[in-house]
Design an enzyme around this catalytic site. Structure first.
Site, PDB file in Angstrom:
ATOM      1  N   LYS A 236       0.646  -1.247   0.021  1.00  0.00           N
ATOM      2  CA  LYS A 236      -0.147   0.043   0.119  1.00  0.00           C
ATOM      3  C   LYS A 236       0.994   1.267   0.005  1.00  0.00           C
ATOM      4  CE  LYS A 236      -3.751   2.372   2.575  1.00  0.00           C
ATOM      5  NZ  LYS A 236      -4.501   2.109   3.963  1.00  0.00           N
TER       6      LYS A 236
ATOM      7  N   SER B 106      -9.223   2.757   2.231  1.00  0.00           N
ATOM      8  CA  SER B 106      -7.964   3.286   1.357  1.00  0.00           C
ATOM      9  C   SER B 106      -6.931   2.684   0.871  1.00  0.00           C
ATOM     10  CB  SER B 106      -7.603   4.341   2.357  1.00  0.00           C
ATOM     11  OG  SER B 106      -6.850   3.483   3.580  1.00  0.00           O
TER      12      SER B 106
ATOM     13  N   SER C 189     -10.204   0.251   6.095  1.00  0.00           N
ATOM     14  CA  SER C 189      -9.579   0.296   5.123  1.00  0.00           C
ATOM     15  C   SER C 189      -8.625  -0.966   4.612  1.00  0.00           C
ATOM     16  CB  SER C 189      -8.310   1.272   5.266  1.00  0.00           C
ATOM     17  OG  SER C 189      -9.063   2.491   5.161  1.00  0.00           O
TER      18      SER C 189
END
Length: 529
Positions: free
Chosen positions: A130, A205, A229
């Protein structure tokens, strides 16, 4: 139970802002045409259909080289990323060099396969990371235009631990702007698409992670989760994701910064396509804290107590849970009871009615020294001065803002926040915490919807901004939860469930994930519809 008049005004303001944004967005947003006619190509390399655990075994046994595996994933990323915009920066050349070094190491190893498995359990296996989690030499922007050019100088602890046991990073993936939304969109890298339907969001996210994993462009990855997320992108993209008990996996070297209070609800954890990879990844990522979890304990599912909560009781802020989700959860319960001879008890908690408000309250509590979290408008402007939300909204309408509508909306919503924490909401959280902790104990597992619907169309979360309460409330309770796929909807979109366990009982939800994968088929190739 009822909210105070001031809190009712706050809820009304939130709804009014969402309604206003709906009108503005429909008038001023660009149209996305033709995506429904596209989908990612099907997987055509069998190496992409093997778990990381099995890939590592094949590499150790010289049945396949690390270079072959890494190249297969590079080829897949190059094939699907033009559809997805999930990987925002690759390190393919460096990854191939590292894979070649792995193959040489295996050729020269004299201790045998067992030595390599014990010392380097993921040797030669590619992974994705990420973009808000530091990977040395890679962009460390979290989708913020003003951070363009900032590069990570060190690895975050979870990345370093996975690299230390042989995993090879292929690159970093897209996030929502400043990780503050469940749509993977920013003005630095653009918007990321869902591999099952390019008109749909992959969530956020950790949306880039979910998207590239769901498209078989990665086999394992790393995400972070303070309001869902990891679990929402895992759900929307039909993969597995685990929100770890907070405090187990280090959250250092991530952006945006967080307070000590917020860290109580933040987790870094594994995301992957195959359930058997969750536990070994967590063992590695937990590092020196692995002993706090019973990850080596064999779980007898027949001896667990199972509970299901069908929905949040009808909160006015969230959408009703769809019939498709309720039906697949009913089928899941029926299979569990038939296969294991257990009883799944339905329970309800009236406090879930206030799930979003509870989460929002706890995200803004001061730390022990009385310091409040940095206002979102300040974070949006760093390293410069704070932004003016209304001015940014006007700039956005003229196509001149560096910020997304989601970030601007969050800053606008922050202006409506009650400065003094709600005693009522704190009491509701404490009641819920006590009830759930007592219910789960050390042998209980709870099923709860991860979201009220399948993956929404792009930008639609702006008009249903509080649906993430289904994952966020679990953060506030500081509990571990594993997101598991349960097949596809009639539209071909992933269905799923979050499996919640008691504190430090991560091994229970991970064991249930293995069962659900075997029973419902786990990840499905989005190109094979």
């Amino acid at each position: 139970m009822a909210l105070s008049p001031l809190e009712k005004i706050q809820v009304w303001l939130f709804k009014a802002i969402a309604g206003l944004l709906f009108v503005i967005f429909r008038l001023f947003s660009p149209r996305r045409i033709g995506l429904s006619e596209k989908r990612v190509p099907p997987v055509n390399n069998p190496l992409l259909l093997i778990s990381a655990t099995q890939l590592a075994r094949k590499i150790r046994r010289k049945e396949v080289s690390s270079v072959e595996v890494v190249q297969a994933y590079i080829d897949r990323i190059q094939q699907v990323n033009p559809f997805l915009n999930a990987v925002v920066k690759d390190r393919f050349a460096a990854a191939l060099q590292e894979a070649a070094h792995v193959d040489k190491l295996i050729e020269e190893e004299t201790g045998g396969e067992e030595v390599l498995e014990d010392r380097l359990p993921l040797l030669g296996v590619p992974m994705s990371v990420k973009g808000s989690i530091a990977l040395q030499g890679m962009p460390f922007t979290t989708g913020v235009v003003l951070r363009q050019g900032i590069v990570a100088t060190v690895d975050s602890p979870s990345v370093a631990l996975l690299k230390r046991v042989g995993a090879i990073p292929l690159g970093v993936t897209n996030t929502s702007e400043i990780c503050m939304w469940f749509e993977c969109h920013n003005h630095l890298y653009g918007i990321t698409n869902n591999p099952y339907n390019l008109e749909r969001t992959p969530g956020g996210s950790s949306g880039g992670e979910g998207s590239i994993l769901g498209a078989a462009g990665a086999v394992i990855g790393i995400g972070s989760d303070i309001g869902g997320s990891i679990r929402m992108p895992s759900y929307f993209n039909g993969i597995f994701g685990h929100r770890t008990t907070p405090g187990i996996v280090s959250c250092e070297n991530q952006y945006p910064p967080f307070t000590a209070t917020q860290e109580d609800y933040l987790s870094t954890g594994p995301m992957c396509r195959y359930a058997e990879d969750l536990l070994p990844m967590l063992k590695i990522m937990a590092g020196p804290n692995a002993h706090m979890l019973s990850l080596n304990t064999k779980v007898d599912l027949k001896k667990l107590r199972f509970f299901i909560v069908p929905h949040d009781g009808g909160s006015p802020l969230t959408q009703p849970v769809s019939k498709e989700i309720l039906n697949i959860h009913r089928k899941m319960v029926e299979r569990l009871e038939a296969d294991l001879g257990v009883q799944v008890q339905e329970v309800r908690f009236p406090e879930l009615h206030y799930g979003y408000q509870i989460w929002e309250t706890y995200m803004h509590l001061p730390d022990k020294e009385g310091r409040a979290p940095v206002p979102f408008s300040v974070v949006m402007g760093e390293p410069g001065p704070p932004v003016w939300p209304l001015w940014e909204l006007l700039k956005w309408m003229m196509g001149k803002s560096d910020h997304t509508m989601a970030a601007i909306s969050a800053a606008l919503a922050e202006m409506t926040q009650v400065t003094k924490p709600s005693t009522f909401l704190i009491q509701q959280k404490e009641k819920l915490q006590k009830k759930v902790d007592e219910l789960l104990g050390t042998d209980g597992v709870l099923f709860y919807p991860p979201f009220p619907s399948v993956a929404p169309k792009h930008h639609h979360p702006l008009f249903r901004p509080f649906n993430f309460a289904y994952t966020a409330i679990i953060n506030t309770l500081r509990l571990p939860a594993t997101q598991c796929p349960l097949g596809l909807s009639e539209e071909g979109l992933p269905l799923g469930v979050q499996v919640v366990a008691g504190k430090l009982q991560d091994h229970l939800s991970l064991a249930v994930a293995l069962y659900l994968e075997k029973t419902f088929g786990g990840w499905r190739d989005p190109g094979a519809k």
